[in-house]
Structure formats: structure tokens, C-alpha cells
Design an enzyme around this catalytic site. Structure first.
Site, short mmCIF file in Angstrom:
data_model
loop_
_atom_site.label_atom_id
_atom_site.label_comp_id
_atom_site.label_asym_id
_atom_site.label_seq_id
_atom_site.Cartn_x
_atom_site.Cartn_y
_atom_site.Cartn_z
N LYS A 1 85.66 100.24 -17.36
CA LYS A 1 87.02 100.67 -17.72
C LYS A 1 87.95 99.54 -17.27
O LYS A 1 88.87 99.75 -16.48
CB LYS A 1 87.32 102.01 -17.02
CG LYS A 1 88.63 102.65 -17.43
CD LYS A 1 88.68 103.12 -18.86
CE LYS A 1 90.04 103.66 -19.21
NZ LYS A 1 90.26 103.85 -20.66
N ASP B 1 74.99 113.27 -17.96
CA ASP B 1 75.09 114.71 -18.28
C ASP B 1 75.32 114.86 -19.79
O ASP B 1 74.77 115.75 -20.44
CB ASP B 1 76.25 115.37 -17.52
CG ASP B 1 75.76 116.06 -16.24
OD1 ASP B 1 74.83 115.52 -15.62
OD2 ASP B 1 76.31 117.12 -15.88
#
Ligand code: NAD
Length: 358
Positions: free
Chosen positions: A189, A250
Site C-alpha cells: 500500500k 481469508d
């Protein structure tokens, strides 16, 4: 006969259901393939915390050090803050044993329905390598004036050249070993976090020069989340920081059918300390005690353990046995649309392992 020392930590919640199920399959693999697993179980976790005020004994790491590998279930209890359970057991093991590469395959197996429309077996097959010893989970920070209206919370993320370089190099080598798309995607990021993530991008570019045969791609984490949904088939190996790797896996688990199918290996590739194998999922208090937890993630993690220990034929038969059960349409647990219990699924996998030609 070869023998391996395995430390077993079932931990909390469904960890105590899926680990015995995986051990059942492991024992069958050992007898079929002619090796021994000398196991010792450690009752560490939240019950231990209630009795002793800590998640594992002070010399826990020393007790584990003499083992060849650790099979782990899950930690987490509704009555204890999650940062206490995680930082009291799992994270000290990952950090203390320098298990810097957390390897999490995401495979859409035959017979499993992805929530993504039109995706079938073979369409999704990638591995996320998550940095596992530092980054956002370095556990450095504090709270000033806790509970007061002017409370201050500081949590530092730590990125070292050594830690960043080694996990990125590991991911490049994995892309080469897999020999599929020969592609590595780095997820950061750096538009918002220029110091740490910009640094990661620079290290990625440096290490990439050693691997001219591997194509590279860099994505911002928000775009990566979108692309895991939009074009999952385009990924081969993904490398990401501790936090981003945690979140992406996930999501990867869900697009490949269920958290109950996602295994994880926390590797110390130098083998100077034991590596730890576990499912991606947590202790799942919502289904704990009902014996309906899917044991396949832990069984697949046990297969990764056998592979790391050098028992590759047994490891691949174990994965094929899981695929065999899924392909046959079951028995599978409710998260995959079935009605079988944990032990029934494990028994079906064990039976397929036994039938495999050794
Ligand atoms: N590595 C770990 O030990 C680990 C990882 C994640 C969460 N946790 C802890 O676990 C506890 C619960 O966290 P959570 O609910 O966010 O995550 P979770 O992974 O435990 O569960 C998320 C959801 O997935 C389902 N699920 C998970 N594993 C499954 C399985 N094997 N079969 C069928 N369904 C399954 C659960 O029922 C739940 O609905 C918390 O205390 C958390 O801190 C631990």
C-alpha cells in the site's frame, strides 16, 4: 524406520476437534508409508491460561525446540481478548522460531463450489506467501492514559531489509519451484504508506533482478482484493506483509470454497528451528463443540508438514485422498454443503490414504 518428533498443540475451540481428526489421517499415512510419528501433546491455550495466567509455560519455546515440526489447531476464546491469546501462544512461536515464510495455498478443488460464478476446478490455484515475523504484527507500541478520554494508542509496523528480503526471495524461489505461471505478485500500500511499503517495493525490485525468469507484478492491497475476486486465475504466487497476507488468505479461502479447506505452513526454511503447520481458520466458537468443523484444512496442513519433513509421496497421497473425498461428493461438513461430522470426514480421507499404492 524413519521417525519424526511432532509437537501437537490442539489449542482452543475447534482446534481440539480438527487436530485429533488430522492425527487419525496422519497415523494412517505413517503406517501405509512406513515411517513413525513420535508425538507429544501440549495442552496450551485458553484453558491453560485460566489455570496458569499464561497461554503456555515460560519455557514453552525451549520445550518445542527439540521437535521436527509442530501441528497446531487454533487459539481464541470469547472470554479472553484476542490479542492476549494470539500474542501469548502463536505469535511468539512464529517469531521465536523465525518461521518467516507463511505459505498458504489457495486451490479450488474438484467437487467444491466457489462463490465466484463460473469458476471450476483448475481455475484457481495460487499460493500466498505471508511475511510472518515482523511488519504490522511486530507487537511494538503502547497505550497512554488507558481508558481516559485523551487515551493515545500507538502500534508500530516494523520492516527490516533482512526480513523483507528473505521472504521476497523465498516467494521468488517458490514461483520457480512451482514452475506454473512463473509469476510473483507483490502486494503493498505504498501510495499511502510510503516509508514502509515504498521500502518493500524497492526491496522487491532489487530481489527481482536475481530472478529474470519470473514475471513480476505489484498491486496495492485494495486492488489485490478486487483482483482476487475479478481474476483469481491470473495469480501464481503472491507475497505480502504480515497483515495484508492475513487478510488476503481469508479471502483466498472463501473463493476456493471454505475457510475449512485452507491450510497454512509457517516455515523456517533454514530448518534451524521447527516449523509449524496449522489451518488458516481460528477457533470458531460459533460451531465449537458440535463436531461439525471441517477437518480438511488441518489434514492438508498435516500434508504440508509431511512434505516439509521429506515424506513427499505420503504428502501427495494425502492431498489426493482429500481430493478423492471432495470429488466423490463427500462425506463433507456443513460449510461445504454436507451433513457429515468432523470424524466421519477424517475417516473417509484415512480410508483413501490406506487404499493408495505406497
Ligand atoms: N490461527 C489462529 O489460531 C486464529 C486465526 C483466526 C482467528 N483466530 C481466533 O479465533 C477466534 C474466532 O475468530 P473468527 O470467528 O474471526 O474466525 P474463525 O476462523 O474462527 O471463524 C470464522 C468463520 O468461519 C467458520 N469456520 C472456521 N473454521 C471452520 C471449519 N474448519 N469448518 C467450518 N467452518 C469454519 C466459523 O464457524 C466462523 O463462522 C477469535 O478468538 C480469533 O482471534 C485464531
Amino acid at each position: 524406520m524413519k521417525s519424526y518428533r511432532i509437537a501437537v498443540i490442539p489449542g482452543d475451540g475447534i482446534g481440539r476437534e480438527v487436530v485429533p481428526a488430522a492425527l487419525h489421517v496422519l497415523d494412517r499415512a505413517a503406517s501405509t508409508f512406513g515411517f513413525q510419528l513420535a508425538r507429544e501433546e501440549f495442552p496450551w491455550g485458553s484453558e491453560y491460561y485460566f489455570a496458569h495466567g499464561r497461554m503456555m509455560p515460560e519455557d514453552g519455546l525451549e520445550l518445542l525446540r527439540r521437535f521436527d515440526a509442530i501441528l497446531f489447531g487454533a487459539v481464541g476464546h470469547p472470554e479472553i481478548q484476542d490479542n492476549v491469546t494470539l500474542n501469548g501462544l502463536l505469535l511468539p512461536i512464529r517469531r521465536g522460531f523465525v518461521q518467516f515464510a507463511c505459505v498458504r495455498p489457495a486451490v479450488l478443488y474438484p467437487g467444491v463450489r466457489s462463490p465466484l460464478a463460473g469458476r471450476k476446478h483448475g481455475d484457481i490455484d495460487f499460493v500466498v506467501v505471508r511475511e510472518n515475523t515482523e511488519g504490522e504484527y511486530a507487537q511494538i507500541g503502547g497505550n497512554l492514559h488507558p481508558g481516559a478520554s485523551d487515551e493515545v494508542a500507538i502500534q508500530a509496523a516494523v520492516f527490516t531489509r533482512k526480513g523483507t528480503e528473505r521472504v521476497i526471495r523465498f516467494a521468488f524461489e517458490l514461483a520457480r519451484r512451482r514452475g506454473r505461471k512463473r509469476k510473483l505478485t507483490s502486494v503493498t500500500k505504498s501510495n499511502a504508506q510510503g516509508y514502509s511499503m515504498g521500502f518493500w517495493d524497492r526491496v522487491f525490485a532489487d530481489v527481482a533482478r536475481e530472478f529474470p525468469d519470473i514475471a513480476t507484478e505489484s498491486l496495492l492491497v485494495d486492488a489485490a482484493c478486487m483482483d482476487l475476486i475479478r481474476r483469481p486465475e491470473s495469480f501464481d504466487v503472491i507475497v505480502a506483509s504480515n497483515l495484508f497476507g492475513d487478510i488476503l488468505t481469508d479471502m483466498a479461502a472463501m473463493i476456493t470454497g471454505s475457510l475449512g479447506l485452507a491450510p497454512s505452513a509457517n516455515l523456517n526454511p533454514t530448518r534451524a528451528a521447527p516449523s509449524l503447520f496449522e489451518p488458516v481458520h481460528g477457533s470458531a466458537p460459533d460451531i465449537s463443540g458440535r463436531r461439525i468443523a471441517n477437518p480438511l484444512a488441518t489434514i492438508l496442513a498435516a500434508g504440508m508438514m509431511l512434505d516439509f519433513l521429506g515424506e513427499e509421496p505420503a504428502a501427495s497421497v494425502l492431498e489426493r485422498a482429500v481430493i478423492g473425498v471432495l470429488e466423490a461428493g463427500g462425506p463433507v461438513t456443513p460449510d461445504l454443503g454436507g451433513s457429515a461430522g468432523t470424524d466421519e470426514v477424517a475417516a473417509a480421507v484415512a480410508e483413501q490414504v490406506e487404499r493408495a499404492p505406497a
